[in-house]
Write an enzyme that holds these catalytic residues in place. Structure first.
Site, mmCIF file in Angstrom:
data_model
loop_
_atom_site.group_PDB
_atom_site.id
_atom_site.type_symbol
_atom_site.label_atom_id
_atom_site.label_comp_id
_atom_site.label_asym_id
_atom_site.label_seq_id
_atom_site.Cartn_x
_atom_site.Cartn_y
_atom_site.Cartn_z
ATOM 1 N N SER A 119 0.839 -1.197 0.000
ATOM 2 C CA SER A 119 0.000 0.000 0.000
ATOM 3 C C SER A 119 0.880 1.256 0.000
ATOM 4 O O SER A 119 1.625 1.483 -0.945
ATOM 5 C CB SER A 119 -0.938 -0.041 1.203
ATOM 6 O OG SER A 119 -1.949 0.923 1.092
ATOM 7 N N ASP A 154 -10.183 -3.340 -5.286
ATOM 8 C CA ASP A 154 -9.322 -2.344 -4.655
ATOM 9 C C ASP A 154 -9.293 -1.111 -5.547
ATOM 10 O O ASP A 154 -8.979 -1.207 -6.738
ATOM 11 C CB ASP A 154 -7.909 -2.926 -4.500
ATOM 12 C CG ASP A 154 -6.966 -2.009 -3.742
ATOM 13 O OD1 ASP A 154 -7.328 -0.847 -3.482
ATOM 14 O OD2 ASP A 154 -5.857 -2.452 -3.405
ATOM 15 N N HIS A 191 -8.555 -4.649 -0.724
ATOM 16 C CA HIS A 191 -7.331 -4.086 -0.150
ATOM 17 C C HIS A 191 -7.192 -4.532 1.303
ATOM 18 O O HIS A 191 -8.046 -4.269 2.128
ATOM 19 C CB HIS A 191 -7.395 -2.551 -0.224
ATOM 20 C CG HIS A 191 -6.103 -1.873 0.067
ATOM 21 N ND1 HIS A 191 -5.226 -1.494 -0.923
ATOM 22 C CD2 HIS A 191 -5.519 -1.499 1.236
ATOM 23 C CE1 HIS A 191 -4.169 -0.904 -0.383
ATOM 24 N NE2 HIS A 191 -4.320 -0.905 0.933
#
Length: 392
Positions: free
Chosen positions: A204, A324, A354
């Site tokens: 991320s 996501d 995610h």
């Protein structure tokens, strides 16, 4: 923009969908958010079997300290300590011996000794944690990703406690990460690291930092990276510009089978949180608090997808998830790397959102996803093993 049409939640993940917490603004009280995160980590200490770690402070240009933690396989630690002790005891004798040597024979012998020493060195991975540039820092000695990489690759893993937003907005965090790379390369011999096999990785926000550090190393003539590994990377601030549909907070998947996650799903009682929508909300907030106030067009070290030239970067791994909001920007960045001549491996996790591996760590999908990520890193850091596997 809604969840991509035609996509559904992976069957293994459907039972976990209803267990997802409703959306809440993590930045509303960032210290409370961090404290809750630390509390959750403390409930389940990491298994450090076969792994040791040591913390170091690196001096920043302003005199403050950046803390990094170096994880290493315990066998490697013993070997490095032994070599350092032998080096100190025999330093004068070795210098005298070298003084007596001359010409090509002496140089060749020294080169042979150097190669022999390098055979015992391990590759290094700098691991940048995720968490929206604001949270996600592990407890000391408890970074699960670092421990897994250290043990399974094997490798020496350096975790970086970079400064966090919103107290420290860009470029504080990424400059810390780059400083850690420079330090790792300079200390390679002392740490038992093969300086020719250093990679960066992150998830991320950590994936975005990995991409940015690779750009910085190229542009600044810094330490050469052999690989950049980016999992669900946040590499483009424009991902936050995706519109959020007007809908109740609890709109999401149909409670019957958890397969519908689009904006057309039924709302009200009996529905589950929409992981795509909630991730998008978090992404928007993360960029608002990471970039300096008043920023309209960030530079490439803040948002790597803004870079106009991606040539000359190290080979890359890009992992994305179907559900996501960072999927499309991650894929677009991977495609641009390919177009620039950079070797890229792309892995999409079907029907996953995610951070799914945090909520469903024991599923086959989560285990296979982690195994693929680690396997690609292993192949990049140990190319001779990868080549042997292909031949076999």
């Amino acid at each position: 923009m809604t969840v991509p049409p035609g996509l559904t939640v992976h069957p293994e993940l459907r039972p976990y969908l209803a267990k997802l917490p409703p959306f809440s603004d993590p930045y509303e009280d960032i210290e409370a958010t961090r404290e809750r995160f630390r509390g959750l980590l403390a409930l389940r200490p990491a298994d450090r079997t076969g792994v040791s770690s040591e913390r170091y402070d690196i001096t920043r240009p302003d005199g403050s300290a950046l803390t990094v933690e170096v994880y290493r396989p315990e066998r490697a630690e013993a070997e490095v300590n032994e070599k350092n002790e032998q080096g100190e005891e025999g330093e004068q004798g070795k210098e005298g011996e070298k003084a007596r040597e001359a010409g090509t024979a002496g140089e060749a012998e020294e080169a042979g000794e150097s190669r022999e020493a390098e055979d015992d060195l391990l590759p290094a991975v700098l691991h940048f944690h995720g968490g929206g540039y604001a949270i996600g820092r592990s407890l000391p000695g408890q970074d699960r990703s670092a421990i897994a990489l250290c043990r399974e690759l094997p490798a020496i893993v350096v975790t970086v406690e970079y400064r966090l937003a919103p107290e420290h907005r860009y470029p504080a965090g990424v400059e810390d990460c780059y400083l850690a790379l420079e330090w790792t390369a300079k200390q390679a011999n002392a740490l038992g690291i093969d300086a020719d096999r250093i990679a960066v990785t992150g998830n991320s926000a950590g994936g975005g930092l990995s991409a940015a550090v690779a750009l910085m190393a190229r542009d600044r003539g810094g330490p050469a990276l052999v690989y950049q590994s980016m999992c669900v990377p946040d590499v483009d601030d424009r991902a936050a510009e995706q519109p959020i549909p007007a809908m109740p907070e609890d709109e999401g998947a149909d409670s019957k089978d958890g397969a519908e996650t689009g904006a057309g799903a039924e709302t009200g009682a009996g529905t589950s949180p929409n992981p795509w929508l909630n991730s998008l909300r978090t992404v928007r907030l993360a960029w608002q608090h990471y970039l300096p106030e008043g920023t309209t067009v960030p530079d490439a070290y803040a948002s790597p997808a803004r870079a106009t030239d991606l040539s000359g970067l190290p080979p890359a791994y890009v992992m994305v998830c179907d559900l996501d909001p960072l999927r499309d920007t991650g894929l677009a960045y991977a495609r641009r790397l390919m177009d620039a001549g950079v070797p890229v491996t792309v892995h999409n996790v079907p029907g996953a959102w995610h951070g799914f591996e945090l909520q469903a760590p024991d599923t086959r999908l989560a285990r296979e996803t982690k195994a693929h990520w680690k396997g690609q890193l292993r192949s990049a850091l140990y190319p001779e093993r990868a080549e042997g596997a292909v031949v076999a």
